[in-house]
Structures are given as structure tokens and as C-alpha cells.
Design a protein around this motif. Sequence first.
Motif: not given
Length: 688
Positions: A78-80, A111-119, A128-130, A134-140
Motif C-alpha cells: 500500500n506504500t511501495a 497479499v492474496r488480493e494481488l491475484l485480482q490485479v490485471p496482469g 512475490l509472496t515472500d 500489507v500488515a502495519e507493524q506496531p512499535t518494534v
Amino acid sequence: MSGRLVVASYALALLAWSCTGDGLSAQVQADSVRGHEDETAGLEEGQERLLEAAADASDEGQTSELLESYRRDPLNLNTATASELENLPGVSPALAHAIVTCRRERPFKNVRELLQVPGMTREIFVWLTDYVAVAEQPTVYGGSYRSRVRRNLDLSRDFEAGRYDGNAFQTYHRSDLYFRREQDGGRPLVVNGTILVEKDPGERSWVDHAAGHVDIRNALLVRRAVVGHYQLEFGQALTLWGSRGLSKGSETVQTVRRTGRGLVPYRSAGEGGALLGVAATLDLDSWRVLRPMDVTLFYSHANYDASFNTNRTVNGLLEDGLHRDSSESARKDYVLETLGGLNVDYRWGSSSIGWTHYAAQYNRRFVVRDTIRSRYNFSGTRNRVTGLHYNIYRGRSNWFGEAALDRSGDHAFNAGWFHDFGRIETVLLYRKYSRSFQNLHGFAFGEQNGKTQNEEGLYTGVRCSPQRGTRVTMYYDIYRFPWRTFDVPRPVTGDDFFVQVEQNMLQGLRFSGRFKQERKDEAFPTMDEYGRSISVVEKGRTRRLRYQLEYDVSRGVRLRSRVEHVWYRVMERSGTDESGVLMYEDVRIEPSRSWTLYGRVSVFGTESSHSAIYEYENDIDGVSTNAMFSGKGTRWYAMVKRRLGQRGSLAIKYWELYRDDVDEIGSGGDSVPGRVLRKVSMSLDMTL
């Protein structure tokens, strides 16, 4: 040797059989989930496509380090940026643009929603899975540690004679500490510190090469700032780039267009490829009029290894990083470069246009000794390079390119066009690099990949999927070198054609076939009619044919068989006509999520280095190896990788090379007496 080959082949076959059917325990079968196996195999396949085309893939690979960094810190879908996504296996400009477009309409929830991207295809999704999340990480906060140790078990003549100051171990240690905290606006504050040390075989000091940096992202007015060792990647690598870059290979579309990451910290063991100082990309989002702009300022004060002349002037920079004796140590950090400049990019949507400028000064003068073969190499104590680059998307098309000028007004430029026709993707790239263009910090695409000088050419690449389970890639590149090369005493012309077909046949069975032909002017020594030694230039032709079968025997077991032929011929007077062949059997076994075993036996026979064959090998983490096979012999390796829960991994690799045609391997002082060469490698990764 034949007895060893039979034993090794049977051992691999027995190991594969023992992990299939009844040979695999019910508990292990339960642990081996098909989805996980497909993911592991897919990740390796996507990585291999890029690494076999990496210009730095001889041993220590920065491209491998890049993929490792994405596995450690996955890109947020969502930010790359589109450029960051294009660094991933299989992601074309059109697909990166489609991902960015889809998230603007609706952010990705998983991540699985990538399969809905055209192409997007299932194959690319697995690759790409690794590398994405998409998950936002808390303070780490935490850290990581990587250690590698390698050693040749058979020492060269110079080692045996005591010429070198140090032992035969090659070591690498890297420690990272990081802190991450979510902030308003979706951009987390990230602080990362890295220190690495490395020594090569024969070097005395365990910290012969040391590098480190502090990397800060999204703090105050800075989008990213690095203090320490870093690299810069802008445009199409004509003005500023690191020492990595993909060359021509089976990934015929993605490897052509450089996808710069801007300011990046340097984490590689390679020596001579980094700037040292401070650099920052400013965050201008607070000013509405400047929001579409990226501004990067940089300053470097770095020493580099160099060969020097008797009058202490510089002959050229060195990148091997070897300091094994007093003569090699004298070249260490011989020349000091002071460099400064800036980059400005203006963005609209996924498109951008930018300007880059830097000026450099050296504390010693570069002098060209060979005014014939090296006439246009860099000379003097100062240089400056200015470049304009663009990257424009419109629908399914992408136009990209860059033009650069050096201090003398000599130029280099390239211009490319990519288009996605649906099942067919194609790319065109025209390049023209002046014979006298001088830039020590460029790494543009070309036949002389990374040289960015004395070359003109037109590349056409195609990638298509005519039906499900079928993939065809091809390219044709025609080029010329307007001025002579170091070996050929006149301008050179050549062309290069490649085609590869991959087909899923039965369930678990895949076939691929590859053909490559290159024709190029080459110089050969001969005798004239008076018995005098002369050099003649003739057209050499190299043809390569590869066919491969890959079979998923059962859950967790994959077998691969490959045969590759090469024919080398000089087309006119010299009468040179050579051939070679390589055959290998390869197995990968994953009995559980924690263990992965690799094994390969290769048998080869070639007549000289002209008919040598190169093959990509799996290796320990952070290392990329394209092994060269020349002469007659056998090479085999075995490797085991053990995942230590969620916090670490251990890998051990052992390989042996047997030569049937020589009594020593190598040449000169680096030659190893006998017909056997052995090496063992080990890596340990821990997350704190």
C-alpha cells in the motif's frame, strides 16, 4: 572419477526415493503442505531468473542481497513505489503500474488480493509472496546477525609457498539494530544501524573490509537519510548507480529497464562499490507546491583501491578487494574521491522526470599509460556528470530513458519503450554511449554491461503466454563498439539472439528449452606468409542449446535434469571449431518446513574457455554463484538449510570439482596441484 560419479548419482537417487512414498514418515508428510512447497519452489525459481542475469553474480551478489533485504523487510503493497515493485521477480512496468492503480481505488487488505490485479498470474504471485506484505507493524525494535565462513580445502601454490599473510578462511559478519514505530500519515519512523566486516582468503586482518551506516526514514523533514556507506540509483544508470545491474538473460523484459531505488544503504561484502559520507532525500509533502518533488542531496569522501604507475599516478580503480600480501596491500585505499551533488525528481502519478548532477575530485591524477587500447579511459583529477532521465506511463505503455554529459561534453543516452499487449509484453531499447564518455559511477545496460562507454545498440525483448502453462521469452540485440576494444584492434560489430520456451506438461512435470546464438568480431593470433606473428579479426559465432525437465516426484521432492550444448566457431580463416556439453541431475528435498536439502551432480566436457558453460547454483544465504565449467570433469555439491524457528536459519554447502584433463586446476600462483578442488561454506542468520 567415473566410479565417484556413479556413487554420487546413486546417492542422490536413493535420497530422493527415501523421501517419497513409504520412505517418508506419516508425520513428515503431514508437515509438508503443498502450498508451502509450491511457494518455496516458486521463490527459488523467481530468484534464479534474476540472479542468473546479474552482472555481479560471480560470488558475492548485490542483487542477491537486495532480494534478501526484501525478504527481511517486505515491501508494503500500500506504500511501495512502482520502481520498488519492479525490482521484484517477474514484475514488469505494466504490472507495477497496475498494482499502484489498484491500491489507489482500494488499499490491499491481504497479499492474496494481488491475484485480482490485471496482469497478475499465479506464477508471478508465488514469486512475490515472500517479498511483500500489507500488515502495519506496531512499535518494534530488535536486531539481526549474519555470519558466513567459507574455505577452499585445497590450497593454491602461493598459499603453500607462504606468499600470503593470512589464513585461507573467507569470513563475513554483519550486525543490524533497528527500531520501527508507526506514525500518523501511514509512514513509520524507521531507524536502522548496520556494521559489517569481511576478509578474503589470504588476508591477515579479520576486518580487512569494514562498512557501516545509520539509516533513518520518515523523520522530521527527511524521507530517508543515511550516514556512512551508501549507494545512489537514479534514472537508467548513466549518471549515478551502484555496482549492480541485470544483464541479458531469460528474463528478457525486466532486465532491460533499470529501476532505481534512489538513496539506499550499502550492505554488501563487495569492496569499492559504495560512497561514504552523508545523503538525504527530503520530505517536501508539507509544502503543497513542492509535494510532487523528490530532492536528494549527497556528499561522499571515500577511498578506493587502485593500480598505480611508477610515478605514483593512478592507472585505474580496482574492485577485487584483495590485500593478501605487501604488493596488494599497497593498492588499498590508494586514491581519495571527494564527491557531491543532488538529484531532483518531479512526479505525477506513476510517471516522473528528473535531473542528476555530481562533481568529483581525486587526490591523485589518473594517467592513461596505454594510449592505444585504453585511449579513452578516464584521466585527470576532476570529473562531473549531468543527466536528465524520464519514466512516463500512459495506459499500457511506458517510455523511459536518460541522457548524460561529462566534463568534456561527451554524451551517453538511451531511450526505451515498453508495452503490454495482454498476453504479450515487449520492450525496445536504443543506446548510444560515446567512446570518450567518462563516468566512474555509471552502470547502464548494454553488451558491455556496466561499462557505459563505446557502445551503440538496439535491443528488442518479448515475453508472452500464448496459453495457460506456456511461457515464451526471446530477445534480439544488435550492437557495435565504434572504437576498438582492449583485445580487438578495430571497431567491433555483433548480434545476439535468444529464445526460451517453458511448458507445463503433466501434473508436476515441466519442460523448458533454450537456444542462444551470438556473433561477434574477435581477434586471433596467427602467422602471415612470412612467418611473422600477427593478429587477425574474424567473426566468432557461439551457439548454445539447453533443454530441461523438472518433475515434482511427490510432496517435498523435486528432480531436475538438464543438458546444455555449446558450439563455438570462427567463420573464416582461423579454423577454430569447438564444442562442449554439460549434463546435470539436481534434487531438492523439503521433508518439513524446517529442512531443505539440495544436491547436484554435473558432468561437463568443453575444449576451452571459448566453449565454457555457466550454470546458476543454489548457495548459502546472501551469496550468488554462477559456476563456470571449462575443460573435462565433474562437479557436485550438497547443501542443507535448517530453519531455526522464526528467528534464524543455518545453511551448509560443500562442493567438489574433479578435472580429468589437467594435473593442476587454475594457472600461475593461483593454481591448485592435483585434479580435485573442494570448498565448504556455512552461514548463520539470527533475528533478535
